[in-house]
Write an enzyme that holds these catalytic residues in place. Structure first.
Site, mmCIF file in Angstrom:
data_model
loop_
_atom_site.group_PDB
_atom_site.id
_atom_site.type_symbol
_atom_site.label_atom_id
_atom_site.label_comp_id
_atom_site.label_asym_id
_atom_site.label_seq_id
_atom_site.Cartn_x
_atom_site.Cartn_y
_atom_site.Cartn_z
ATOM 1 N N CYS A 2 13.342 27.759 -40.914
ATOM 2 C CA CYS A 2 12.052 28.345 -41.247
ATOM 3 C C CYS A 2 11.144 28.271 -40.032
ATOM 4 C CB CYS A 2 11.348 27.672 -42.419
ATOM 5 S SG CYS A 2 12.268 27.741 -43.952
ATOM 6 N N ARG A 27 14.736 31.358 -36.618
ATOM 7 C CA ARG A 27 14.788 30.128 -37.421
ATOM 8 C C ARG A 27 15.106 30.434 -38.887
ATOM 9 N NH1 ARG A 27 12.163 25.647 -34.797
ATOM 10 N NH2 ARG A 27 12.158 24.678 -36.837
ATOM 11 N N TRP A 76 14.289 30.547 -44.209
ATOM 12 C CA TRP A 76 15.731 30.401 -44.425
ATOM 13 C C TRP A 76 15.847 29.680 -45.762
ATOM 14 C CZ3 TRP A 76 19.537 26.569 -44.993
ATOM 15 C CH2 TRP A 76 20.852 27.011 -44.798
ATOM 16 N N ASN A 100 8.177 23.921 -43.978
ATOM 17 C CA ASN A 100 9.550 23.865 -43.453
ATOM 18 C C ASN A 100 10.086 22.486 -43.795
ATOM 19 O OD1 ASN A 100 11.916 23.993 -41.956
ATOM 20 N ND2 ASN A 100 10.884 23.517 -40.026
ATOM 21 N N GLY A 101 11.305 22.423 -44.314
ATOM 22 C CA GLY A 101 11.885 21.129 -44.677
ATOM 23 C C GLY A 101 12.351 21.159 -46.121
ATOM 24 N N GLU A 479 35.388 27.210 -29.535
ATOM 25 C CA GLU A 479 34.073 27.822 -29.368
ATOM 26 C C GLU A 479 34.177 29.356 -29.405
ATOM 27 O OE1 GLU A 479 31.132 27.226 -29.617
ATOM 28 O OE2 GLU A 479 30.111 28.810 -28.539
ATOM 29 N N LYS A 483 32.315 31.807 -32.079
ATOM 30 C CA LYS A 483 31.458 32.909 -31.635
ATOM 31 C C LYS A 483 31.850 34.196 -32.348
ATOM 32 C CE LYS A 483 29.011 31.570 -30.168
ATOM 33 N NZ LYS A 483 28.373 30.329 -29.893
ATOM 34 N N GLU A 486 31.014 34.113 -36.176
ATOM 35 C CA GLU A 486 29.621 34.145 -36.615
ATOM 36 C C GLU A 486 28.939 35.486 -36.359
ATOM 37 O OE1 GLU A 486 26.839 31.215 -34.927
ATOM 38 O OE2 GLU A 486 27.911 31.283 -33.044
ATOM 39 N N HIS A 502 54.060 24.627 -36.736
ATOM 40 C CA HIS A 502 54.016 23.629 -37.810
ATOM 41 C C HIS A 502 53.314 24.183 -39.057
ATOM 42 C CE1 HIS A 502 55.714 20.674 -35.143
ATOM 43 N NE2 HIS A 502 54.820 21.026 -34.222
ATOM 44 N N LYS A 601 18.960 29.780 -36.410
ATOM 45 C CA LYS A 601 19.161 29.179 -35.092
ATOM 46 C C LYS A 601 18.951 27.668 -35.114
ATOM 47 C CE LYS A 601 19.560 29.549 -30.558
ATOM 48 N NZ LYS A 601 20.952 29.742 -30.128
HETATM 49 C C1 AGP Z 1 26.259 28.390 -32.311
HETATM 50 O O1 AGP Z 1 26.525 29.683 -31.984
HETATM 51 C C2 AGP Z 1 25.620 28.077 -33.529
HETATM 52 N N1 AGP Z 1 25.016 29.086 -34.209
HETATM 53 C C3 AGP Z 1 25.574 26.664 -34.036
HETATM 54 O O2 AGP Z 1 26.878 26.225 -34.187
HETATM 55 C C4 AGP Z 1 24.784 25.647 -33.187
HETATM 56 O O3 AGP Z 1 25.453 25.406 -31.994
HETATM 57 C C5 AGP Z 1 24.610 24.353 -33.986
HETATM 58 O O4 AGP Z 1 23.885 24.630 -35.142
HETATM 59 C C6 AGP Z 1 23.941 23.258 -33.191
HETATM 60 O O5 AGP Z 1 22.658 23.628 -32.800
HETATM 61 P P1 AGP Z 1 21.882 22.821 -31.692
HETATM 62 O O6 AGP Z 1 22.617 22.993 -30.425
HETATM 63 O O7 AGP Z 1 20.522 23.437 -31.650
HETATM 64 O O8 AGP Z 1 21.867 21.395 -32.133
#
Ligand code: AGP
Length: 606
Positions: A2, A27, A76, A100-101, A479, A483, A486, A502, A601
């Site tokens: 948020c 956010r 969010w 927020n929270g 990673e 990517k 997502e 396996h 984010k």
């Molecule tokens: C990465 O593309 C993400 N959307 C997510 O995994 C992110 O890296 C994770 O939430 C950690 O965030 P931070 O680095 O702000 O702690």
């Protein structure tokens, strides 16, 4: 999660709030709303809707809004679905709130204060507004402190009281709020990105301090009413560095910025060819005195930790744990005063990482944080901080934050090898010299991005995809796979290629593209054998390979050759290639690359 904004000052507030909300949208983007305090009409008007800030702009477009004070929110969803009524701000009686929270005891509070008749939404946030209204005695300070003493959970609350026009009140626990004052007026926000276009000076509101913004300026006080001096800091991001800079999406812009971001991250930390953290205030003893090293992080940042783990093992011959921060304290971690905990986070606000770090520190661990956002909660909770100089990262999918985290990891590993006597000066210098070549290796990948775009076109229709590699290649593929999934919504799994036989090889058919990365000389032959195994089962293989390893391969697969670096550093150019592939798949599919569904984010809920 948020985004929150508040402004009071000389300017008309509508555009200020809407623009700031747009810059905070990463956010959360389930719904958006603003509340403005119009001095003449002496009432608080609310405009809100489910959807993006662009939808809110349409809602506000035909409205005559003349006000110089207001608050805004981009959501969010946690409690209550995505709907107009659940959008913030929430107004109950004379109180209007954005939050927020998570208020964990919202049900108990609703019962205790008999609020159910008054509540229109399903949100915990509206309960907080209703509690404030129930307790309101004409004195905002007393009311706010009484109310927050009853709240359990995390909160950043921003509050308007109808009988205090032009004034904004805020208080927080864990969830961040930053504030600033400029010639135009006073502002608060969830993070500094929203303030950047006004000023590069800001301060973090301390927990349980009351922040009051008015035309007289900013007042900050503690629970006893004693004035608290804001501790201003500066962000060195350019005032417009959160713009898209001519690119259609932030993700593309941020991928392209990586050579410069890495350069900025390493240049002041290399002195006479050796790693040097003197300016960061990180003492060498931190790396000498530890017996155990443990990374706590989430998502992409955790993947950066996995690269650190491989390097620490192979170069320092030392064991290192990499823990999912969300699991850390529930899995009986081995942690004591001889442990160095490294918390990695772009935002510095990920609550799982923050809680894991706090837990480790309680057990006596020493701590170092690798963070992008200056003054963020994790940075403040850690003994020492190394900042990645990546500039603001706006796309939900992390790119330049990851590679700058890696750049710092290479420096840390070199420093450890130096101060623990594992490497002689010459070896450290050779390694650092190679690190300095990384930005130009990235440039070489970026220059050939059209080739990667063509590769991406071949996987647009895939439903499932596998990524395979060994050693560091496997770690970077975790990673790369995150990517892709997502931003493109393609189901993608990274496997250590030796593990395929396996079980997972059962899923390989001629409809399953397999992305293989081969950059590690000593295990290259085995990686090639594993590629052949999937090819023989019909899979179409796309291969990203270090140029100098190419000759021993038959050319019947789709190949992108990566620039040559020492094996340890190949992670970065290979990752950039995979970022580009994910980006092109998503943009070619017509998705909103920067705001993938269901994500945000900054993840400030557990
Ligand atoms: C990465 O593309 C993400 N959307 C997510 O995994 C992110 O890296 C994770 O939430 C950690 O965030 P931070 O680095 O702000 O702690």
């Amino acid at each position: 999660m948020c985004g929150i904004i508040g402004y009071t000052g000389k300017e008309e507030v509508k555009e200020i709030l809407l623009d700031a909300l747009e810059s905070l949208e990463y956010r959360g983007y389930d719904s958006a709303g603003i509340a403005v305090s119009d001095q003449e009409a002496e009432e608080i008007q609310i405009f809100k809707c489910a959807g993006r800030v662009s939808d809110l702009k349409r809602v506000c477009a035909d409205e005559e809004i003349h006000a110089k004070c207001g608050i805004g929110h981009t959501r969010w969803a946690t409690h209550g679905g995505v709907s107009n009524v659940n959008a913030h701000p929430h107004q109950v009686g004379r109180v209007t709130v954005v939050h927020n929270g998570i208020i964990e005891n919202y049900k108990e509070l609703a019962a205790e204060y008999r609020l159910n008749g008054q509540l229109k939404s399903e949100t915990d946030s509206e309960v907080a507004a209703a509690v404030l209204n129930a307790l309101y005695n004409g004195n905002p300070r007393e009311t706010i402190y009484q109310a927050v003493s009853r709240l359990q959970g995390t909160f950043a609350l921003v509050i308007l009281f109808e009988d205090f026009p032009g004034r904004i009140f805020s208080i927080r626990n864990v969830s961040p709020i930053v504030a600033t004052q400029s010639e135009e007026g006073c502002m608060l926000a969830s993070d500094v990105t929203a303030l950047c276009r006004f000023t590069n000076r800001y301060f973090v509101v301390p927990e349980y301090c009351l922040l009051e913004l008015s035309e007289d300026g900013i007042a900050l006080s503690d629970m006893q009413g004693k004035a608290v001096e804001p501790e201003y800091m500066e962000v060195n991001w350019g005032l417009n560095s959160s713009d898209k800079g001519g690119y259609p999406f932030y993700m593309e812009k941020e991928i392209m910025e990586q050579p410069e971001a890495i350069q900025n991250t390493i240049q002041n930390r290399i002195v006479d060819g050796m790693p040097d953290f003197t300016e960061d205030g990180v003492p060498d003893s931190l790396f000498v005195n530890c017996e155990r090293v443990c990374v706590v992080a989430c998502g992409t940042a955790m993947h950066a930790g996995l690269i650190a783990q491989s390097l620490v093992k192979s170069i320092l011959n030392m064991h290192m744990d990499v823990e999912l921060a969300s699991e850390y304290m529930y899995t009986d971690p081995v942690v004591d005063e001889k442990t160095l905990v490294i918390a990695i986070s772009q935002s510095g606000e990920t609550i799982d990482t923050l809680e894991a770090l706090k837990y480790a520190r309680k057990q006596g661990a020493r701590s170092l944080a690798i963070i992008n956002v200056k003054g963020s909660s994790i940075a403040r909770a850690s003994e020492y901080v190394l900042y990645t100089d990546a500039g603001p990262e706006m796309a939900v999918a992390s790119t330049k934050a990851y590679t700058t985290q890696l750049a710092l990891i290479y420096l840390i590993v070199a420093k450890m090898a130096q101060v623990r006597g594992v490497w002689k000066e010459k070896q450290v210098k050779e390694y650092i010299a190679e690190l300095k070549r990384v930005p130009s290796a990235i440039e070489k990948v970026l220059e050939r991005r059209k080739e990667i775009h063509l590769i991406a076109k071949n996987i647009l229709e895939a439903k499932d995809l596998f990524m395979i590699g060994r050693g560091l290649d496997y770690s970077l593929l975790l990673e790369g796979s995150l990517k892709l999934k997502e931003v493109s919504y393609i189901h993608s799994e990274a496997y250590a290629s030796g593990e395929l036989k396996h079980g997972p090889i059962a899923l390989i058919t001629n409809h399953t593209p397999v992305v293989a990365v081969v950059t590690q000389t000593r295990i290259m032959q085995k990686e090639i054998s594993n590629i052949k195994e999937v090819q023989s089962r019909g899979a179409r293989v796309i291969l990203f390979i270090k140029g100098e390893l190419l000759q021993s391969l038959r050319q019947e697969i789709e190949i992108f050759t990566l620039p040559n670096l020492r094996d340890e550093f190949m992670v970065i150019p290979a990752s950039v290639a995979l970022q580009l592939m994910a980006y092109y798949v998503s943009s070619d599919k017509g998705f909103d690359v920067d705001k993938p569904r269901n994500l945000a984010k900054v993840v400030t809920v557990e």
